[in-house]
Design an enzyme around this catalytic site. Structure first.
Site, PDB file in Angstrom:
ATOM      1  N   CYS A 405       0.779  -1.343   0.029  1.00 16.04           N
ATOM      2  CA  CYS A 405       0.037  -0.030  -0.093  1.00 16.04           C
ATOM      3  C   CYS A 405       0.672   1.224   0.000  1.00 16.04           C
ATOM      4  O   CYS A 405       0.611   2.132  -0.563  1.00 16.04           O
ATOM      5  CB  CYS A 405      -0.959  -0.081   1.075  1.00 16.04           C
ATOM      6  SG  CYS A 405      -0.167  -0.108   2.883  1.00 16.04           S
ATOM      7  N   HIS A 449      -1.720   0.689   7.202  1.00 16.24           N
ATOM      8  CA  HIS A 449      -2.247   1.071   5.922  1.00 16.24           C
ATOM      9  C   HIS A 449      -1.818   2.283   5.342  1.00 16.24           C
ATOM     10  O   HIS A 449      -1.292   3.293   6.429  1.00 16.24           O
ATOM     11  CB  HIS A 449      -3.587   1.113   5.714  1.00 16.24           C
ATOM     12  CG  HIS A 449      -4.044   0.984   4.334  1.00 16.24           C
ATOM     13  ND1 HIS A 449      -3.754   0.231   3.326  1.00 16.24           N
ATOM     14  CD2 HIS A 449      -5.021   1.587   3.678  1.00 16.24           C
ATOM     15  CE1 HIS A 449      -4.376   0.557   2.343  1.00 16.24           C
ATOM     16  NE2 HIS A 449      -5.435   1.415   2.623  1.00 16.24           N
ATOM     17  N   ASP A 465      -8.214   6.134  -1.856  1.00 18.08           N
ATOM     18  CA  ASP A 465      -7.253   5.049  -1.383  1.00 18.08           C
ATOM     19  C   ASP A 465      -6.890   4.206  -2.674  1.00 18.08           C
ATOM     20  O   ASP A 465      -7.415   3.325  -3.296  1.00 18.08           O
ATOM     21  CB  ASP A 465      -7.817   3.948  -0.639  1.00 18.08           C
ATOM     22  CG  ASP A 465      -6.928   3.002  -0.017  1.00 18.08           C
ATOM     23  OD1 ASP A 465      -5.958   2.832  -0.577  1.00 18.08           O
ATOM     24  OD2 ASP A 465      -7.440   2.529   0.980  1.00 18.08           O
TER      25      ASP A 465
END
Lengths: 649, 327
Positions: A405, A449, A465
Site C-alpha cells: 500500500c 495502511h 485509496d
C-alpha cells in the site's frame, strides 16, 4: 547459641526458586549474566553437597567488583532497567554463595520477591502474571521451609502451606487493589530504557516500512463501539499524515495547528479506544475525528497528538464522522506544501502526469483515469515487492508494478502533485477484526495502511485509496485475503482455521479484559466500582473507610478458619490445657522455652516465683502424668483443665 | 541442663507400686557410696549406673588420672559383682581377653580356660591402645553377650557390663575406635577435673584405695537383674516417642552433623532414658530424662559439621537439645 544454619534441602529450594524467578530475564539480559549467575548458584549447591567451606570474603569481594565492572562496561551505567536487573541477578547469585545462616536465606527470599516485580517492568501479560504468581507460591514455600528448621517439612507440606497462605491473602489483595487510592499516572516513572523496541507507525514512511509492520500480529489498539460497528471498508484509522517527500521517503514534517474546519455529513459514531503503548504521540481515531481526547490536541491536518509519547496503555472516548467535508478553505501555504516535489526526481512520472493533465483538465476525471490504470493494468499487490531504485515511483509505475500500500499511496500522491493537484499521504490502520466474544474490534499492526488525500476546490480534502483500486479485497476483507498465500503473514492474521480463530478470539477477549480491568484500573474505573458499592464521592476519606471496613470483614470471615486450624493443630486436650497454662505464664514474662521440659519449667518457675510453686507443681504433676504416664483418667484431665482455668500468675 | 533432682511428688505418685521407692532407695545408696570415693561426680556416676541398668556398656574418655579406673572399681565393689580388669596394650591378643583351650594331661582332651572377659564387670583399660584385632574381640563379646572360640559358644555371665576407658584420641600411641565400634557403647562419658571443693576434699581425705577396700556391696545380683528387667518396662508415651523421633530427625536433616543418628542410637537413647526414669523413681519417661542422658548417648555418635565445627566449645548435645522443641 549460634545462628541456625540453613540445610542443603533449603539451599536447593532457594536456588531453584530464584532460578525460576530469574528465568524470564534470560531472553532480555546478555547471556554472560545468566551464565555467571547460574555458575555461582551451581557452585553453591556443589559446596553444600560436598559439605565444603563457602568461599571467603576476599574472594567474594573480587567477584563482586568484577561483576559490577562487567555490568558497567556492558551497559555504560549501573542504573536503569536493564543494567539494574542484571546487577540484581548477579548480586543475588553472589549472596547465595555466602548464604550460611537462616538470616541470609530470609534476606535472599525478600530480594527474590523484589526480583519477581522486576519482571513486570518487561511484561504485564496474563501469562507473565500467572508465571509470577507461581513464583510467589514457590518462594513462599521456600520461606516456610527456612523458618521451620525444626519440623520435618516435606515439599508437599511446604507447598500446601504456602498455597493456603496465598489463598488467604487473596481477598485482602483484591480489596487493596480495588480500594487503595489511585493516582492518575504511575506512582514513579519507569526507567528511560523501558520502552525500547515497541513497534508501530512512525513519522516517516519509506517503501517497505508498512509491509514490515504487516508481519507483526501485535495488537495496535482495541475499539468498543457504542453504536453499530461500521463496515470494514469504511474503517480508516487516521494516524500520522505525511507532507514532505525526500527521495523515496515521506515525512510528517512540521505540524501546523490551524483550527481544522469540518462539517459532519452523517451521524457521529461513538466508541472507546484502548491504545497499546507505541512510544509515539499519535492517538488513532476513525477518519474523521470529531473530538479531541483529554491531554491531546489536534493538528490542522487532523492528527491527534498526545502531549507525551504513549508509553502506557491509554484509553480514550472518541467520536467520528464517517462522512464529512473538511478543509475547503485550506491555508494556501499548506496547499503549496502539498504540491511540492523534490527537484529532478521521478522524471518519467512527472512527464506522465503532465500528459494526463493535458488530456483531463478536470481534477476528478484525472483521478479516475489514474485509478482506472491501477485497476485495469497489470499492477500487483504484494507484501514482498522487488527492490526499487533511486526514482522509486518511476521504477514502480513503469517497471515492477508490484508493491504494498505505501508505494501505491506514494506513487498516487507524486502523480497528483506533478499534475498540480495538492495531495498528501495519510498513514494509519485500515479495517480491524471483530471479536464476537468481547464485542470489540481488534486492530493489529498487520492492519497498518497508507492512503492519500487530495484537495479539490470547493470540496476540500478527499480521501483516495489507490490500494482499493488495485486490490479491493484488502479494503473489504482485510490483509489476509488480499496478499498471495505465499507471502509471509503472521499466523494470527490468517483466517484459515476456524478453531484457531475461535481460540484467538477467546484469548484476545481475556487479554482485553485483563488490560481494561487490571492493568488499566485507573481512578475513573475505581470511581465506577465505588459507585457500585454506593459511594459517589471517591475521596481519600471514603476510600480509607471502605478499606478498613472491607479488611475488617475479610478478617472476620477468615477468623473461624484460622481458629479451626489452630484448634486442629492441638487436638490433644491435655496438651491444649498445658499450652494454655504456659501462655498464661508467658503473658507475665515467664514463657516456657521450646526445649524446656515441663518439670524443668516448673522448677525454674518455683525458683523465680516461689509463691506460685504449689499450683505450678500440681499442674505440672497432672500434666506429666497425663501426657507421659500410662493410662491417664478423664477425671485427671478434668482436674488439669480446671486447675489451669483457675490458675493466674 | 534441666534439673535432674528427684521430685518427691513423683515418688508419692507411684506409691501404688511398692517396688519402685525401694529400688530408688537402693540406687541412691549405691550412688552415694560411689560418690564418696569419686568426689563431686555424682552426675557421671548416675549416668554410669543408668548405663548398667539399661544393659549397655560404658565408655569413659578422659585424660589419665581423673579417676576412670577408680570409678569402675567402685561401681563393681558396690554392686558385689565379679570384677576383672584388662589392661589393653599394643601386644594384647584376642586370646588374652577371651581365654584359651589348653591340653589337659589327665587325658580329657582340651580344656577351656576362660579369659578375663568371663566376669560380670569388665574394665577394659585404655582400650584404644590395643590393636584393632584385640579391640574387636572385646567389642564382639560385648555385643553378643557370648564368646565363640574353637567352635564352641559360651555365654557370658549375667549381668555383664563392660566399662572401657580410653585416652582422648589425640594422645600419642593410640588406635582410635572406629565409629562403627563406638556405636556399641550405650554411653560415653567424660569425667573432667573435679571442682575446687571436691579436689580439696580429695587432697585432705584418706587414700582412695583404702576406701575402696572398705566398700561393702549394697545390692545383690538378683536385685540388680530385677532392676534391669524393670527398666525395660518403664512406660514411654507416644508424646515422648514423638520427642525422641524429632531429636533423631533433626540430626539427620540439619547441616550440623556429618551423619544423623542411627535407629540403634535412637533405641539406645530410649533405653537410657528409661533407666534414668527408673533411677528417678518414675514409671514413665519424661522429656527431661531424655535430655539428661542425651549427652552421654549421642556424644560419641555425632560428628559435628558445618558451623558447629568451627564454633568450638558448643556442646553437641546441648545444641541439639536447644534446637528441638518438645512436642
Amino acid at each position: 547459641m549460634t545462628a541456625p544454619t540453613i540445610s542443603l534441602h533449603n539451599t536447593v529450594w532457594l536456588t531453584a526458586a530464584l532460578a525460576l524467578i530469574a528465568a524470564p530475564h534470560a531472553e532480555r539480559l546478555p547471556a554472560w549474566v545468566m551464565v555467571l549467575a547460574a555458575t555461582l548458584a551451581l557452585w553453591r549447591i556443589y559446596l553444600g553437597r560436598a559439605r565444603l567451606e563457602l568461599p571467603r570474603r576476599p574472594l567474594l569481594m573480587v567477584v563482586v567488583a568484577g561483576a559490577t565492572a562487567a555490568v558497567f562496561l556492558y551497559y555504560r551505567t549501573i542504573f536503569g532497567r536493564d543494567a539494574g536487573v542484571a546487577l540484581l541477578i548477579v548480586m543475588l547469585a553472589l549472596k547465595l554463595l555466602e548464604t550460611r545462616s537462616q538470616r541470609d536465606a530470609l534476606l535472599l527470599i525478600f530480594l527474590g520477591y523484589f526480583l519477581i516485580i522486576t519482571n513486570f517492568l518487561y511484561s504485564q501479560t496474563i501469562a507473565a502474571a500467572l508465571y509470577m504468581l507461581g513464583c510467589v507460591w514457590i518462594i513462599t514455600a521456600t520461606m516456610i521451609g527456612c523458618n521451620h528448621t525444626q519440623l520435618q517439612q516435606g515439599y508437599r507440606n511446604q507447598l500446601r502451606t504456602a498455597g493456603l497462605m496465598l489463598a488467604q491473602s487473596a481477598p485482602l489483595m483484591l480489596v487493596l487493589f480495588l480500594f487503595f487510592p489511585r493516582t492518575a499516572g504511575p506512582l514513579w516513572g519507569l526507567p528511560h530504557d523501558a520502552h525500547a523496541g515497541v513497534s508501530g507507525l512512525s513519522d516517516s514512511m519509506s517503501p517497505g516500512n508498512i509491509a514490515n509492520l504487516s508481519l507483526s500480529d501485535a495488537v495496535a489498539f482495541r475499539v468498543e463501539f457504542k453504536s453499530a460497528i461500521p463496515e470494514s471498508r469504511r474503517m480508516y484509522w487516521r494516524g500520522p499524515v505525511m507532507w514532505d517527500l525526500h527521495g523515496p521517503t515521506w515525512n510528517v514534517g512540521r505540524y501546523y495547528f490551524d483550527e481544522p474546519k469540518y462539517q459532519g455529513l452523517s451521524a457521529p459514531v461513538e466508541y472507546t479506544v484502548t491504545l497499546e503503548p507505541h512510544n509515539k504521540p499519535w492517538l488513532f481515531a476513525l477518519d474523521l475525528p470529531g473530538q479531541v481526547p483529554p491531554r491531546a490536541k489536534m493538528s490542522g491536518d487532523l492528527q491527534l497528538l498526545a502531549t507525551a509519547p504513549v508509553n502506557s496503555r491509554t484509553r480514550y472516548e472518541m467520536k467520528s464522522y464517517l462522512e464529512a467535508r473538511f478543509g475547503a478553505d485550506e491555508n494556501p501555504l499548506a496547499l503549496d506544501r502539498a504540491l511540492r516535489l523534490p527537484p529532478a526526481s521521478n522524471p518519467r512520472t512527472v512527464e506522465f502526469a503532465r500528459g494526463l493533465r493535458q488530456k483531463h483538465p478536470d481534477d476528478k476525471a484525472l483521478i479516475r483515469e489514474v485509478l482506472a490504470m491501477f485497476r485495469n493494468e497489470k499492477f500487483y499487490y504484494t507484501l514482498s515487492p522487488p527492490l526499487l531504485g533511486e526514482h522509486a515511483v518511476d521504477d514502480f509505475l513503469f517497471q515492477t508494478r508490484s508493491g504494498f500500500c505505501e508505494i501505491y499511496a506514494s506513487s498516487f500522491a507524486v502523480l497528483m502533485r506533478a499534475a498540480g493537484i495538492p495531495a498528501r499521504i495519510v498513514t494509519g490502520y485500515q479495517g480491524g477484526e471483530f471479536n464476537p466474544l468481547g464485542g470489540y474490534i481488534i486492530v493489529r499492526q498487520a492492519d497498518a495502511h497508507a492512503w492519500t488525500e487530495v484537495w479539490l476546490p470547493g470540496e476540500g480534502w478527499v480521501r483516495v485509496d489507490p490500494t482499493a483500486a488495485v486490490s479491493p479485497l484488502r479494503i473489504q476483507s482485510g490483509i489476509a485475503a488480499a496478499v498471495p498465500r505465499t507471502d509471509p503473514l503472521p499466523l494470527f492474521a490468517r483466517g484459515a482455521y476456524p478453531w484457531l480463530r475461535q481460540l484467538r478470539f477467546t484469548w484476545d477477549s481475556l487479554a482485553n479484559n485483563w488490560n481494561q480491568w487490571v492493568l488499566g484500573y485507573n481512578p475513573e474505573r475505581q470511581r465506577w466500582v465505588l459507585s457500585r458499592v454506593g459511594i459517589d464521592e471517591a475521596t481519600w476519606h471514603a476510600l480509607a473507610v471502605v478499606l478498613i471496613v472491607a479488611t475488617g470483614l475479610i478478617m472476620l470471615a477468615l477468623l473461624p478458619l484460622m481458629l479451626r486450624t489452630l484448634k486442629a493443630r492441638v487436638n490433644d486436650p491435655v496438651k491444649r490445657a498445658y499450652l494454655r497454662f504456659c501462655s498464661k505464664l508467658g503473658r507475665k514474662g515467664l514463657p516456657r522455652e521450646p526445649a524446656e521440659g515441663p518439670s524443668a519449667y516448673a522448677a525454674r518457675l518455683s525458683r523465680l516465683r516461689p509463691e506460685l510453686a504449689p499450683k505450678v507443681s500440681a499442674i505440672t504433676r497432672l500434666y506429666v502424668a497425663l501426657r507421659y504416664g500410662a493410662g491417664g483418667s478423664t477425671a485427671a484431665l478434668r482436674e488439669l483443665e480446671q486447675q489451669v482455668r483457675q490458675f493466674s500468675a | 541442663m534441666p534439673d535432674t533432682g528427684r521430685n518427691p511428688q513423683d515418688v508419692a505418685n507411684s506409691a501404688a507400686d511398692r517396688g519402685i521407692p525401694f529400688m530408688t532407695t537402693q540406687i541412691d545408696k549405691i550412688v552415694g557410696q560411689v560418690s564418696s570415693i569419686i568426689l563431686g561426680k555424682e552426675r557421671q556416676i548416675r549416668l554410669a549406673f543408668a548405663c548398667l541398668l539399661a544393659r549397655g556398656h560404658l565408655l569413659i574418655e578422659d585424660i589419665p588420672g581423673v579417676g576412670k579406673t577408680m570409678l569402675a572399681h567402685a561401681l563393681a565393689a558396690s554392686l558385689g559383682l565379679g570384677f576383672q580388669r584388662i589392661q589393653f596394650t599394643s601386644d594384647l591378643l584376642p586370646a588374652d581377653i577371651l581365654g584359651v583351650s589348653i591340653y589337659n594331661r589327665e587325658g580329657r582332651g582340651f580344656q577351656f580356660h576362660p579369659g578375663p572377659i568371663f566376669n560380670q564387670v569388665v574394665l577394659a583399660d585404655e582400650v584404644n591402645r590395643a590393636t584393632p584385632k584385640a579391640q574387636s574381640a572385646l567389642l564382639e563379646a560385648m555385643e553378643e553377650h557370648q564368646v565363640t572360640t574353637e567352635g564352641e559358644t559360651r555365654r557370658l555371665p549375667q549381668p555383664f557390663f563392660v566399662i572401657a576407658t580410653q585416652n582422648p584420641s589425640n594422645q600419642v600411641g593410640t588406635f582410635p575406635l572406629p565409629e562403627s565400634q563406638l556405636d556399641r557403647f550405650l554411653m560415653r562419658i567424660e569425667l573432667g577435673y573435679p571442682d575446687t571443693e571436691a579436689e580439696r576434699a580429695l587432697l585432705q581425705g584418706q587414700d582412695r584405695r583404702d576406701l575402696l577396700e572398705q566398700l561393702s556391696p549394697c545390692l545383690d545380683v538378683k536385685t540388680l537383674i530385677e532392676l534391669q528387667v524393670r527398666a525395660r518396662r518403664i512406660y514411654t508415651s507416644s508424646a515422648l516417642l514423638d520427642y525422641v523421633q524429632e531429636l533423631v530427625n533433626y540430626t539427620r536433616r540439619a547441616a550440623d552433623y556429618v551423619n544423623g543418628l542411627s535407629p540403634r542410637a535412637a533405641l539406645a537413647l530410649l533405653h537410657a532414658a528409661r533407666a534414668w526414669a527408673l533411677m528417678d523413681g518414675r514409671e514413665h519417661v519424661v522429656p527431661e530424662d531424655v535430655q539428661a542422658v542425651l549427652p552421654g548417648v549421642v556424644g560419641h555418635r555425632l560428628v559435628p559439621a558445618g558451623q558447629l565445627t568451627r564454633a568450638n566449645g558448643v556442646d553437641i548435645a546441648e545444641h541439639l537439645i536447644k534446637q528441638v522443641a518438645i512436642p
